[in-house]
Write an enzyme that holds these catalytic residues in place. Structure first.
Site, PDB file in Angstrom:
ATOM      1  N   GLU A 192      12.607  16.307  10.137  1.00 47.47           N
ATOM      2  CA  GLU A 192      12.453  17.326   9.114  1.00 47.47           C
ATOM      3  C   GLU A 192      11.339  16.925   8.158  1.00 47.47           C
ATOM      4  O   GLU A 192      11.080  15.739   7.949  1.00 47.47           O
ATOM      5  CB  GLU A 192      13.773  17.508   8.338  1.00 47.47           C
ATOM      6  CG  GLU A 192      14.863  18.127   9.178  1.00 47.47           C
ATOM      7  CD  GLU A 192      16.035  18.671   8.346  1.00 47.47           C
ATOM      8  OE1 GLU A 192      16.009  18.582   7.113  1.00 47.47           O
ATOM      9  OE2 GLU A 192      16.969  19.191   8.976  1.00 47.47           O
ATOM     10  N   HIS A 231      12.042  22.580   3.045  1.00 42.18           N
ATOM     11  CA  HIS A 231      12.184  21.631   4.153  1.00 42.18           C
ATOM     12  C   HIS A 231      12.200  22.397   5.462  1.00 42.18           C
ATOM     13  O   HIS A 231      12.308  23.625   5.473  1.00 42.18           O
ATOM     14  CB  HIS A 231      13.403  20.718   3.991  1.00 42.18           C
ATOM     15  CG  HIS A 231      14.728  21.354   4.261  1.00 42.18           C
ATOM     16  ND1 HIS A 231      15.310  22.263   3.412  1.00 42.18           N
ATOM     17  CD2 HIS A 231      15.608  21.190   5.288  1.00 42.18           C
ATOM     18  CE1 HIS A 231      16.478  22.629   3.901  1.00 42.18           C
ATOM     19  NE2 HIS A 231      16.690  22.005   5.050  1.00 42.18           N
ATOM     20  N   HIS A 260      13.463  22.835   9.630  1.00 46.22           N
ATOM     21  CA  HIS A 260      14.489  22.603  10.652  1.00 46.22           C
ATOM     22  C   HIS A 260      13.767  22.591  12.009  1.00 46.22           C
ATOM     23  O   HIS A 260      13.443  23.645  12.535  1.00 46.22           O
ATOM     24  CB  HIS A 260      15.542  23.720  10.628  1.00 46.22           C
ATOM     25  CG  HIS A 260      16.522  23.598   9.517  1.00 46.22           C
ATOM     26  ND1 HIS A 260      17.517  24.530   9.290  1.00 46.22           N
ATOM     27  CD2 HIS A 260      16.687  22.637   8.572  1.00 46.22           C
ATOM     28  CE1 HIS A 260      18.246  24.143   8.248  1.00 46.22           C
ATOM     29  NE2 HIS A 260      17.762  23.008   7.781  1.00 46.22           N
ATOM     30  N   ASP A 271      22.739  20.731   3.329  1.00 45.04           N
ATOM     31  CA  ASP A 271      21.826  21.458   2.442  1.00 45.04           C
ATOM     32  C   ASP A 271      22.604  22.121   1.312  1.00 45.04           C
ATOM     33  O   ASP A 271      22.215  22.081   0.148  1.00 45.04           O
ATOM     34  CB  ASP A 271      21.066  22.558   3.211  1.00 45.04           C
ATOM     35  CG  ASP A 271      20.069  21.988   4.205  1.00 45.04           C
ATOM     36  OD1 ASP A 271      19.671  20.821   4.052  1.00 45.04           O
ATOM     37  OD2 ASP A 271      19.704  22.727   5.141  1.00 45.04           O
TER      38      ASP A 271
HETATM   39 ZN   LIG Z   1      18.332  21.843   6.223  1.00 44.51          ZN
END
Ligand SMILES: [Zn+2]
Length: 137
Positions: free
Chosen positions: A28, A86, A88, A99
């Site tokens: 990530e 962020h 995925h 999260d």
């Molecule tokens: Zn996430």
């Protein structure tokens, strides 16, 4: 009843974030968005790329050093921290249960990029996870 907000990014911001996500694959990637907010929108003016300090394909950690630098930098530019980004790498752009926990302590819009779907989505946590519109200028 809350007002539906949106987050606005330029095409250039999107390109920077997408490239950052691709470069960090299979892990990530993460970043902090600077800008201004009012009652109707979060307007992004700059993207502050950060390092995933504990690289993982299913998690990200922004180090305290990066966080402090980001807040100092935003203050210097007279901007607010308006979002946390962020990616995925292997799943859809929806907050994971981890999260969600961090959204509780960081109540700003969360922008998630899915490498598999090549799409950006944004959410804010109120009593539930609320999707907000992503507008690309
Ligand atoms: Zn996430």
């Amino acid at each position: 009843m809350t007002l539906q907000k949106k987050i606005v990014l330029s095409k250039n911001h999107i390109d920077i974030l997408r490239n950052h996500a691709k470069q960090n694959k299979p892990n990530e990637s993460c970043a902090i968005l600077f800008g201004k907010s009012d009652s109707s929108q979060f307007l992004t003016s700059d993207v502050f790329l950060t390092k995933n300090s504990e690289p993982s394909p299913v998690n990200f950690t922004i180090s305290n050093d990066d966080l402090i630098r980001a807040y100092e930098e935003s203050e210097k530019r007279n901007l607010e921290v308006i979002g946390i980004f962020h990616s995925h790498p292997d799943s859809i752009a929806y907050p994971s249960s981890t999260d969600r926990q961090y959204m509780e302590v960081n109540p700003v819009p969360w922008i998630i990029y899915s490498n598999t779907k090549d799409e950006f989505r944004a959410y804010i946590l109120e009593s539930a996870i609320i999707p907000i519109d992503v507008t690309i200028l």
